[in-house]
Structures are given as C-alpha cells and as structure tokens.
Design an enzyme around this catalytic site. Structure first.
Site, PDB file in Angstrom:
ATOM      1  N   LYS A   1       0.826  -1.208   0.000  1.00  0.00           N
ATOM      2  CA  LYS A   1       0.000   0.000   0.000  1.00  0.00           C
ATOM      3  C   LYS A   1       0.858   1.254   0.000  1.00  0.00           C
ATOM      4  O   LYS A   1       0.339   2.364   0.053  1.00  0.00           O
ATOM      5  CB  LYS A   1      -0.911   0.037   1.244  1.00  0.00           C
ATOM      6  CG  LYS A   1      -1.922  -1.074   1.322  1.00  0.00           C
ATOM      7  CD  LYS A   1      -2.865  -0.891   2.500  1.00  0.00           C
ATOM      8  CE  LYS A   1      -2.211  -1.169   3.827  1.00  0.00           C
ATOM      9  NZ  LYS A   1      -3.147  -1.088   4.970  1.00  0.00           N
TER      10      LYS A   1
ATOM     11  N   LYS B   1       2.922   1.977   2.475  1.00  0.00           N
ATOM     12  CA  LYS B   1       3.053   2.421   3.860  1.00  0.00           C
ATOM     13  C   LYS B   1       4.203   1.690   4.533  1.00  0.00           C
ATOM     14  O   LYS B   1       4.465   0.528   4.229  1.00  0.00           O
ATOM     15  CB  LYS B   1       1.779   2.111   4.654  1.00  0.00           C
ATOM     16  CG  LYS B   1       0.574   2.916   4.256  1.00  0.00           C
ATOM     17  CD  LYS B   1      -0.676   2.472   4.990  1.00  0.00           C
ATOM     18  CE  LYS B   1      -0.637   2.787   6.456  1.00  0.00           C
ATOM     19  NZ  LYS B   1      -1.891   2.443   7.152  1.00  0.00           N
TER      20      LYS B   1
END
Length: 155
Positions: free
Chosen positions: A44, A46
């Site tokens: 993602k 992240k």
C-alpha cells in the site's frame, strides 16, 4: 453471541486506537482484530515504525480483544467474515462507503475517529527530527540568537 471484526495497522499505538478498541468491544461479545502485516503495508506504500509481530502482540494483550489475525490483502475481508461468523464489520469513518459491499454478509459500521490524534500525524511530527531538519532548526536558532543579541545591544 455477536462477533465484531475490524482491520488496521495500529502503528505507534495511541489513545485513538484504544478508544476504537473499547467501542468495538462494547458492540458485541467477541472482538477480532486483523492487524496489517508489514508486507501488506508495503504493498500500500506504507511503512510501519513498529513491526507486525509487535503490533499484533500489543493488540492481543488489550482487554476485550479475543483474537488477532493478520491482514494480508484487501480481498480477505469477505472470507474472514464467513470463516469467523462475523456479525458486525466496523472500521473508522474515514473509510465510509468503501466496504458497503460487505453489507451482504454482515452489518457494516463506520465509527468516528478520536479528534486530534493519528499515527500519520505522529509520524509527520517525528519527521522533523531527521538530521536535515535538526540542522535547519539549529541554523534558524542561531539566526534568532544573533537577532536577539543585536536587539539587546540596541536597547
């Protein structure tokens, strides 16, 4: 028996996380929390400060949490709901509408977040402590010191 399920990264555990878990545990008799793995987060874009293993251990130690499972993909939610007999899927209101398709399987609830706190905000505050920003702050303080000395000499 009512089973509640939520998903999250739970990085840099803070009062907002605790408030959420307390609200979730009051919504049913059994609370399952899926903690995002480091690999899923990387996909993602992240990065977590705290490892998956430590985040899962922290969450599993909280009163009211009955089971912690890994979140490894977006697609697993429907199968988790079926596998664990989930009655309520709950998640933060910033996701409102994004999981409405799960309403075919269980109740979907979007909960308000705790004002003024988030892991993202904490990470942004900590970023100013990197070496480049520390040097910039030291330079700014040096300029301010010179200005104050100059002002003091004028008075």
């Amino acid at each position: 028996m009512t089973t509640v399920l939520t998903y999250g990264t739970f990085d840099l555990f803070h009062i907002g996380h605790l408030n959420l878990i307390e609200r979730l545990s009051q919504m049913g008799d059994r609370l399952i929390i899926a903690v995002s793995t480091d690999e899923f987060n990387a996909g993602k874009g992240k990065t977590s400060v705290v490892s998956y293993e430590d985040r899962a251990r922290i969450i599993s130690s909280i009163k009211g949490v009955d089971l912690v499972i890994p979140e490894t993909s977006w697609e697993q939610k429907a199968s988790d709901i079926k596998e664990h007999g989930v009655d309520v899927f709950a998640i933060g209101e910033d996701w409102a509408g994004k999981f409405d398709e799960l309403k075919e399987l269980c109740e979907v609830v979007y909960l308000p977040r705790t004002d003024g706190i988030s892991s993202t905000e904490i990470k942004q505050m900590l970023r100013v402590l990197d070496p480049k920003h520390i040097t910039e702050m030291q330079d700014a303080l040096a300029v301010m010191s010179r200005l104050l000395e100059h002002y003091r000499d004028l008075t």
